[in-house]
Design a protein around this motif. Sequence first.
Motif, PDB file in Angstrom:
ATOM      1  N   LEU A 240      -2.301  -4.515  21.986  1.00  0.00           N
ATOM      2  CA  LEU A 240      -1.485  -4.531  23.332  1.00  0.00           C
ATOM      3  C   LEU A 240      -0.393  -4.197  23.372  1.00  0.00           C
ATOM      4  O   LEU A 240       0.374  -3.750  24.239  1.00  0.00           O
ATOM      5  CB  LEU A 240      -1.614  -5.657  23.863  1.00  0.00           C
ATOM      6  CG  LEU A 240      -3.420  -6.663  24.504  1.00  0.00           C
ATOM      7  CD1 LEU A 240      -3.669  -7.931  24.435  1.00  0.00           C
ATOM      8  CD2 LEU A 240      -3.821  -5.417  24.880  1.00  0.00           C
ATOM      9  N   ALA A 241       0.999  -4.784  22.395  1.00  0.00           N
ATOM     10  CA  ALA A 241       1.951  -4.133  22.246  1.00  0.00           C
ATOM     11  C   ALA A 241       2.550  -2.607  22.011  1.00  0.00           C
ATOM     12  O   ALA A 241       3.170  -2.355  22.457  1.00  0.00           O
ATOM     13  CB  ALA A 241       3.073  -5.016  21.786  1.00  0.00           C
ATOM     14  N   ARG A 242       1.610  -2.408  20.981  1.00  0.00           N
ATOM     15  CA  ARG A 242       1.560  -0.839  21.074  1.00  0.00           C
ATOM     16  C   ARG A 242       1.376  -0.504  22.200  1.00  0.00           C
ATOM     17  O   ARG A 242       2.324   0.651  22.232  1.00  0.00           O
ATOM     18  CB  ARG A 242       0.782  -0.548  19.641  1.00  0.00           C
ATOM     19  CG  ARG A 242       1.617  -1.115  18.055  1.00  0.00           C
ATOM     20  CD  ARG A 242       0.855  -0.927  17.199  1.00  0.00           C
ATOM     21  NE  ARG A 242       1.066  -1.692  15.804  1.00  0.00           N
ATOM     22  CZ  ARG A 242       0.252  -1.135  15.030  1.00  0.00           C
ATOM     23  NH1 ARG A 242      -0.838  -0.478  14.851  1.00  0.00           N
ATOM     24  NH2 ARG A 242       0.450  -1.534  14.058  1.00  0.00           N
ATOM     25  N   ARG A 243       0.772  -0.031  23.078  1.00  0.00           N
ATOM     26  CA  ARG A 243       0.111   0.312  24.687  1.00  0.00           C
ATOM     27  C   ARG A 243       1.181   0.284  25.424  1.00  0.00           C
ATOM     28  O   ARG A 243       0.763  -0.104  26.564  1.00  0.00           O
ATOM     29  CB  ARG A 243      -0.898  -0.078  24.553  1.00  0.00           C
ATOM     30  CG  ARG A 243      -2.110  -0.205  23.604  1.00  0.00           C
ATOM     31  CD  ARG A 243      -3.665  -0.242  23.890  1.00  0.00           C
ATOM     32  NE  ARG A 243      -4.709  -0.309  22.866  1.00  0.00           N
ATOM     33  CZ  ARG A 243      -5.644  -0.582  22.719  1.00  0.00           C
ATOM     34  NH1 ARG A 243      -5.989  -1.161  23.637  1.00  0.00           N
ATOM     35  NH2 ARG A 243      -6.309  -0.316  22.108  1.00  0.00           N
ATOM     36  N   GLY A 244       2.124  -1.139  25.510  1.00  0.00           N
ATOM     37  CA  GLY A 244       3.011  -1.902  26.136  1.00  0.00           C
ATOM     38  C   GLY A 244       2.227  -2.367  27.608  1.00  0.00           C
ATOM     39  O   GLY A 244       2.647  -2.457  28.845  1.00  0.00           O
ATOM     40  N   PRO A 246       1.201  -5.672  29.393  1.00  0.00           N
ATOM     41  CA  PRO A 246       1.497  -7.234  29.319  1.00  0.00           C
ATOM     42  C   PRO A 246       0.538  -8.434  29.202  1.00  0.00           C
ATOM     43  O   PRO A 246       1.477  -9.621  28.837  1.00  0.00           O
ATOM     44  CB  PRO A 246       2.020  -7.316  30.808  1.00  0.00           C
ATOM     45  CG  PRO A 246       1.129  -6.401  31.563  1.00  0.00           C
ATOM     46  CD  PRO A 246       0.653  -5.284  30.428  1.00  0.00           C
ATOM     47  N   GLU A 247      -0.282  -8.477  28.604  1.00  0.00           N
ATOM     48  CA  GLU A 247      -1.205  -9.307  27.758  1.00  0.00           C
ATOM     49  C   GLU A 247      -0.700  -9.802  26.885  1.00  0.00           C
ATOM     50  O   GLU A 247      -1.083 -11.025  26.491  1.00  0.00           O
ATOM     51  CB  GLU A 247      -2.630  -9.061  28.314  1.00  0.00           C
ATOM     52  CG  GLU A 247      -2.886  -8.509  29.778  1.00  0.00           C
ATOM     53  CD  GLU A 247      -3.089  -7.286  29.848  1.00  0.00           C
ATOM     54  OE1 GLU A 247      -2.133  -6.320  28.976  1.00  0.00           O
ATOM     55  OE2 GLU A 247      -3.498  -7.131  31.284  1.00  0.00           O
ATOM     56  N   ALA A 248      -0.064  -8.984  25.883  1.00  0.00           N
ATOM     57  CA  ALA A 248      -0.027  -9.283  25.043  1.00  0.00           C
ATOM     58  C   ALA A 248       0.881 -10.620  24.144  1.00  0.00           C
ATOM     59  O   ALA A 248       1.081 -11.415  23.826  1.00  0.00           O
ATOM     60  CB  ALA A 248       1.048  -8.145  24.245  1.00  0.00           C
ATOM     61  N   VAL A 249       1.975 -11.027  25.908  1.00  0.00           N
ATOM     62  CA  VAL A 249       2.368 -11.827  25.396  1.00  0.00           C
ATOM     63  C   VAL A 249       1.537 -13.470  25.583  1.00  0.00           C
ATOM     64  O   VAL A 249       2.091 -13.725  25.335  1.00  0.00           O
ATOM     65  CB  VAL A 249       3.387 -11.920  26.852  1.00  0.00           C
ATOM     66  CG1 VAL A 249       4.235 -13.080  27.088  1.00  0.00           C
ATOM     67  CG2 VAL A 249       4.521 -11.410  27.024  1.00  0.00           C
ATOM     68  N   GLU A 250       0.658 -12.696  26.843  1.00  0.00           N
ATOM     69  CA  GLU A 250      -0.079 -14.172  27.126  1.00  0.00           C
ATOM     70  C   GLU A 250      -0.935 -14.551  26.041  1.00  0.00           C
ATOM     71  O   GLU A 250      -1.247 -15.718  25.229  1.00  0.00           O
ATOM     72  CB  GLU A 250      -1.312 -13.875  27.711  1.00  0.00           C
ATOM     73  CG  GLU A 250      -0.790 -13.324  29.295  1.00  0.00           C
ATOM     74  CD  GLU A 250      -1.680 -13.709  30.193  1.00  0.00           C
ATOM     75  OE1 GLU A 250      -3.115 -13.202  30.017  1.00  0.00           O
ATOM     76  OE2 GLU A 250      -1.317 -13.614  31.571  1.00  0.00           O
ATOM     77  N   GLN A 251      -0.732 -13.693  24.973  1.00  0.00           N
ATOM     78  CA  GLN A 251      -2.388 -13.858  23.368  1.00  0.00           C
ATOM     79  C   GLN A 251      -1.174 -14.622  22.881  1.00  0.00           C
ATOM     80  O   GLN A 251      -1.538 -15.766  22.176  1.00  0.00           O
ATOM     81  CB  GLN A 251      -2.607 -12.634  23.531  1.00  0.00           C
ATOM     82  CG  GLN A 251      -3.498 -11.504  24.346  1.00  0.00           C
ATOM     83  CD  GLN A 251      -4.843 -12.200  23.954  1.00  0.00           C
ATOM     84  OE1 GLN A 251      -5.372 -12.955  23.094  1.00  0.00           O
ATOM     85  NE2 GLN A 251      -5.258 -12.329  25.349  1.00  0.00           N
ATOM     86  N   MET A 252       0.008 -14.067  22.821  1.00  0.00           N
ATOM     87  CA  MET A 252       2.004 -14.791  22.007  1.00  0.00           C
ATOM     88  C   MET A 252       1.573 -16.109  22.183  1.00  0.00           C
ATOM     89  O   MET A 252       1.755 -17.205  21.673  1.00  0.00           O
ATOM     90  CB  MET A 252       2.733 -13.985  21.449  1.00  0.00           C
ATOM     91  CG  MET A 252       2.292 -12.734  20.546  1.00  0.00           C
ATOM     92  SD  MET A 252       1.682 -13.172  19.479  1.00  0.00           S
ATOM     93  CE  MET A 252       2.819 -13.732  18.700  1.00  0.00           C
ATOM     94  N   ILE A 253       1.155 -16.407  23.506  1.00  0.00           N
ATOM     95  CA  ILE A 253       1.155 -17.887  24.170  1.00  0.00           C
ATOM     96  C   ILE A 253      -0.007 -18.232  23.721  1.00  0.00           C
ATOM     97  O   ILE A 253       0.653 -19.730  23.385  1.00  0.00           O
ATOM     98  CB  ILE A 253       1.321 -17.281  25.165  1.00  0.00           C
ATOM     99  CG1 ILE A 253       2.875 -17.198  25.827  1.00  0.00           C
ATOM    100  CG2 ILE A 253       1.363 -18.792  26.041  1.00  0.00           C
ATOM    101  CD1 ILE A 253       3.196 -16.977  27.467  1.00  0.00           C
ATOM    102  N   GLU A 254      -0.805 -17.717  23.969  1.00  0.00           N
ATOM    103  CA  GLU A 254      -1.860 -18.943  22.749  1.00  0.00           C
ATOM    104  C   GLU A 254      -2.142 -19.063  21.979  1.00  0.00           C
ATOM    105  O   GLU A 254      -2.435 -19.591  20.802  1.00  0.00           O
ATOM    106  CB  GLU A 254      -3.526 -17.711  23.420  1.00  0.00           C
ATOM    107  CG  GLU A 254      -4.527 -18.806  23.056  1.00  0.00           C
ATOM    108  CD  GLU A 254      -4.882 -19.792  23.850  1.00  0.00           C
ATOM    109  OE1 GLU A 254      -5.707 -20.320  23.366  1.00  0.00           O
ATOM    110  OE2 GLU A 254      -4.411 -19.743  24.394  1.00  0.00           O
ATOM    111  N   VAL A 255      -1.470 -17.636  20.872  1.00  0.00           N
ATOM    112  CA  VAL A 255      -1.298 -17.780  19.058  1.00  0.00           C
ATOM    113  C   VAL A 255      -0.715 -19.677  19.178  1.00  0.00           C
ATOM    114  O   VAL A 255      -0.369 -20.305  18.225  1.00  0.00           O
ATOM    115  CB  VAL A 255      -0.314 -17.024  18.860  1.00  0.00           C
ATOM    116  CG1 VAL A 255      -0.213 -17.555  17.094  1.00  0.00           C
ATOM    117  CG2 VAL A 255      -1.902 -15.912  18.913  1.00  0.00           C
ATOM    118  N   GLN A 256      -0.021 -19.127  19.960  1.00  0.00           N
ATOM    119  CA  GLN A 256       1.970 -20.716  19.008  1.00  0.00           C
ATOM    120  C   GLN A 256       1.057 -21.931  20.252  1.00  0.00           C
ATOM    121  O   GLN A 256       1.615 -23.113  19.327  1.00  0.00           O
ATOM    122  CB  GLN A 256       3.067 -20.234  20.914  1.00  0.00           C
ATOM    123  CG  GLN A 256       3.967 -20.982  20.590  1.00  0.00           C
ATOM    124  CD  GLN A 256       5.073 -21.365  21.329  1.00  0.00           C
ATOM    125  OE1 GLN A 256       5.051 -20.553  22.109  1.00  0.00           O
ATOM    126  NE2 GLN A 256       6.266 -21.620  21.125  1.00  0.00           N
TER     127      GLN A 256
END
Length: 414
Positions: A240-244, A246-256
């Motif tokens: 998601l980050a490579r595609r720009g 914003p859901e990438a932030v949500e996924q990393m929050i979930e990982v955290q």
Amino acid sequence: MVSLTGWWHRRSDPARIELYTRSSFYFFALSEMAVLGGSLASGVTSAGPRLGLLGLAAVHAALCAVLQARGLDWLLGRRERPVRLLAAVATLSVGGAAAALALRSGSSLLHGVDVSVLVVGLFAYGLGAMVLGIRGTRPMLYGVLGAAVGMGAVCALLGLPGPTVAGFAAAVLVASGVMVLTSGCSVWLLSVVWELDAARELQSQLAVAEERLRFGRDLHDVMGRNLAVIALKSELAVQLARRGRPEAVEQMIEVQRIARESQHEVREVVRGYRRADLAVELAGALSVLHAAGIDGTAEGDDGSALPPEIQAALGWVVREATTNVLRHSEARSCVIRLSTGPSAVLSIDNDGVPEPAGSGISGSGLNGLRERLATLGGTLDAESRAGAFHLTAGVPLPRPEVPATVAQQSGPVV
């Protein structure tokens, strides 16, 4: 006195039994010299045959002693089989007996009774030593029967009368049978003692290995799924980050979040691993002690009413003390007592301590228990005297809180 007997107290029970067994075999060599030498000293009329036969008896006794020492090491798996010594003792026993009989038949230098003692003694002591170089009951039995038959054949070839032949054969059969039975039973008993000691040590190692496997299995069950989810969501966040997106932030929050939950769960697993339940530890200790052949008993309170943190601390004391009994003693009995009052007092007594060590015993395990009890205001005392070990752990119990209304009602009335 301790310095004089320390060499004995430092030995384990199997080592003591082995020392006793070896000493018994060495005593056989001394008894052979006493029996054969005494009979030859009074029965031989010529100095030449007397010295020759005394030398024969001395060499035979020395070879038997060496064969017994090395044969015992072979039976215990510490060295190779003493084949040459076996052949030397067998040859000297048969050859010496035949030579004595030939001298007895060909000249008047020997008296018959002395020849009987010499011949029977060479065969009996020789076979008693050779037992330590063979395994199995049948070879021992065949050796005794073969010695008796061979003795009868030699006597017959020398032209001795029938009753004399039968007497020599019967004497060799009885005397050799007694010596073989005595030596064989001693070796069998020593082997069983060492096997039991090895099985006891193996049981302790298996218990530790089983506990490690349990911990590894629990940790795998807790972390396996979470790590798989973390890997999957991290990969998704990268895409998601490579595609720009914003859901990438949500996924990393979930990982955290999952990582923090995993950290909490690992702590719970470790805490559960380190926390020892007193009732479970008591039952487990008695089970392990009984399996090791130790008469283990638990007396007094069961500890079910104690606070959880005190139960955990005393449970660790039971676990560590049981491990020490299995690894560092030759205990036959172990008594665990728990009494409650102003303090919870746990005492563990066992026998079979190899060496008296006085009071103030320390070690990594005991020091760890002292530190664990110190956090609760408790103490740990260990003492070893007269072959017995005494461990006492005491933890003060919290006073029950009195409700304020009750305290006011019980106060002084003005």
